[in-house]
Design a protein around this motif. Structure first.
Motif, short mmCIF file in Angstrom:
data_model
loop_
_atom_site.label_atom_id
_atom_site.label_comp_id
_atom_site.label_asym_id
_atom_site.label_seq_id
_atom_site.Cartn_x
_atom_site.Cartn_y
_atom_site.Cartn_z
N TRP A 3 66.35 -25.82 8.66
CA TRP A 3 67.11 -27.85 9.05
C TRP A 3 65.52 -27.92 8.22
O TRP A 3 66.65 -28.86 7.76
N ALA A 4 65.28 -27.89 7.81
CA ALA A 4 64.23 -28.64 6.73
C ALA A 4 65.24 -27.71 5.10
O ALA A 4 65.24 -28.96 3.83
N CYS A 58 56.51 -26.74 14.20
CA CYS A 58 57.19 -28.51 13.89
C CYS A 58 57.68 -28.86 15.34
O CYS A 58 57.27 -30.56 15.34
N ARG A 59 58.22 -28.60 16.33
CA ARG A 59 58.67 -29.31 17.95
C ARG A 59 57.79 -29.59 18.12
O ARG A 59 58.32 -31.20 18.08
N GLU A 60 55.92 -29.69 18.29
CA GLU A 60 55.19 -30.66 18.52
C GLU A 60 54.81 -31.34 17.74
O GLU A 60 53.96 -32.75 17.59
N SER A 98 66.66 -22.29 14.97
CA SER A 98 65.96 -21.30 14.72
C SER A 98 65.15 -20.92 13.72
O SER A 98 65.80 -22.09 13.14
N VAL A 99 63.96 -20.61 13.28
CA VAL A 99 63.74 -20.50 11.99
C VAL A 99 64.46 -20.01 10.61
O VAL A 99 64.60 -21.13 9.77
N GLY A 100 66.12 -19.58 11.14
CA GLY A 100 66.57 -19.95 10.23
C GLY A 100 68.35 -20.40 10.17
O GLY A 100 68.89 -19.89 9.74
N GLU A 101 67.88 -21.21 11.24
CA GLU A 101 69.89 -21.36 11.73
C GLU A 101 69.39 -22.74 12.33
O GLU A 101 68.16 -22.88 12.70
N CYS A 102 70.25 -23.83 11.98
CA CYS A 102 70.56 -25.47 12.29
C CYS A 102 71.41 -25.71 12.72
O CYS A 102 73.30 -24.94 12.70
N THR A 147 60.59 -20.03 6.80
CA THR A 147 60.30 -18.67 7.15
C THR A 147 59.72 -17.66 8.33
O THR A 147 60.07 -16.99 8.95
N SER A 148 58.98 -18.85 8.72
CA SER A 148 57.81 -18.34 8.86
C SER A 148 58.69 -18.83 11.37
O SER A 148 58.67 -19.85 11.96
N ALA A 149 58.13 -17.74 11.20
CA ALA A 149 58.65 -18.19 13.24
C ALA A 149 57.42 -19.54 13.31
O ALA A 149 57.34 -19.72 14.51
N GLU A 150 56.12 -18.71 13.38
CA GLU A 150 55.17 -19.91 13.66
C GLU A 150 55.01 -21.19 13.39
O GLU A 150 55.32 -22.45 13.92
#
Length: 361
Positions: A193-194, A30-32, A287-291, A22-25
């Motif tokens: 995604w997770a 996770c990207r890096e 996004s945080v809520g989409e894959c 749920t966290s955008a941060e």
């Protein structure tokens, strides 16, 4: 950043903190922390089948968003290059085609198909030019059969991710598998995604969510094998020998009614082997809520399509989507932070959460 510690003892452990979904941060981190240093599926060597073929693409569009270029040079060597010109950053190749060399159409800088700098107009007066920095950067390229993988910031050897799967399936003629775009799919899922990955990693939900699959798979014999450090296997055994693999004598599974091998490779790849062939599933963060979930279908024996555990994959996907989208809505609740694990049925999810915690630590 939340503490994502997960107890190594599954009987004591709580699931990873709900903030992971749920966290955008956390999504940005996770990207890096997770995706840049690990390995990603590209496709296969048939994308550049002949000498001179070039194939531009973007790795994890909208997330890693890295412009890359697959080429087969005049010597027949397959190369993976940055698709960004070393002069002013323009994209070098814009569409799949056949070329003698690469030429940026912004200012005319040219490169060999292996990425080495060739020439540049109006640069005679430039000192200490060219240097190695004027070549297109090359990326590591890992082949399994004709399947291709890369990492934009490799930190771990590919053996840590793929070795166990490769050894278990070494009897399959992967080079003979044929990609079938008409059988491949792209699904947009309103879930982190997770969450999609951890749903894949347990067979616990099969009797409750997948009635059709449950009729084929022997749930009582469904087994999870954890490969350390970064992969796992769920072995789908059938109730009868019909529509199962014809296994070689040296397979550790010889004598079993194996209807499907469900391999997972961290962070976001699934390799589902059926008697008809292979479905590679890649979960792309949006996004945080989409894959976005991409199914790449490789056929070995077309006569076995539509049978056994490998049949009705679109229906199974729709059932999974409905569940994980509901879970995404639920984990946003102020009343949910952690759950617990079934010791017998959720080893794969616990393993996944432990790896996530390590990479985010």
């Amino acid at each position: 950043m939340p503490d994502f510690f997960v107890d190594p003892n599954i009987a004591r452990a709580q699931t990873i903190d709900a903030a992971f979904y749920t966290s955008a941060e956390v999504f940005e981190a996770c990207r890096e922390n997770i995706f840049a240093p690990t390995w990603q599926f590209i496709g296969d060597e048939d994308l550049v089948k002949e000498n001179g073929d070039v194939y531009p693409f973007t790795l994890l569009p909208g997330y890693l968003d890295e412009p890359l270029l697959l080429t087969r040079d005049k010597a027949g060597q397959v190369n993976l290059l940055s698709n960004v010109c070393t002069h002013r950053g323009n994209l070098v190749a814009e569409k799949a085609c056949k070329l003698n060399d690469l030429k940026c159409r912004y200012h005319g800088r040219k490169f060999n198909l292996d990425g080495k700098f060739l020439s540049m107009p109006e640069f005679k007066e430039v000192e200490n030019f060219p240097t190695a920095a004027d070549n297109l950067p090359r990326l590591e390229l890992f082949n399994w059969g004709k399947l291709l993988f890369t990492s934009v910031a490799p930190k771990y050897p590919q053996e840590m991710f793929f070795r166990d799967m490769m050894e278990r399936m070494n009897w399959l003629p992967l080079n003979e598998f044929e990609f079938k775009p008409e059988l491949s799919r792209v699904f947009d899922v309103k879930a982190n995604w997770a969450l999609y990955c951890e749903n894949y990693l347990e067979g616990f939900h099969i009797p409750f969510v997948h009635a059709g699959l449950n009729a084929v798979i022997d749930y009582g014999e469904y087994a999870t094998e954890l490969f350390f450090p970064y992969s796992s296997l769920q072995l789908g055994l059938a109730r009868s020998s019909e529509d199962c693999f014809d296994l070689p004598h040296d397979s550790p599974d010889y004598g079993k009614n194996v209807a499907a091998y469900y391999f997972w490779v961290f962070p976001n790849m699934m390799f589902n082997f059926y008697p008809w062939g292979l479905s590679v599933n890649v979960v792309e963060p949006v996004s945080v809520g989409e894959c976005r979930v991409k199914f790449f279908s490789y056929v070995m024996d077309a006569s076995k399509l539509g049978k056994g555990a490998g049949a009705g994959l679109d229906k199974v996907e729709a059932e999974d989507e409905e569940i994980v989208e509901n879970v995404q809505k639920g984990v946003r609740s102020r009343f949910y932070k952690h759950g617990r694990y079934s010791v017998n049925r959720e080893q794969g999810t616990h393993h996944f959460h432990r790896i996530l915690a390590k990479f985010m630590g």
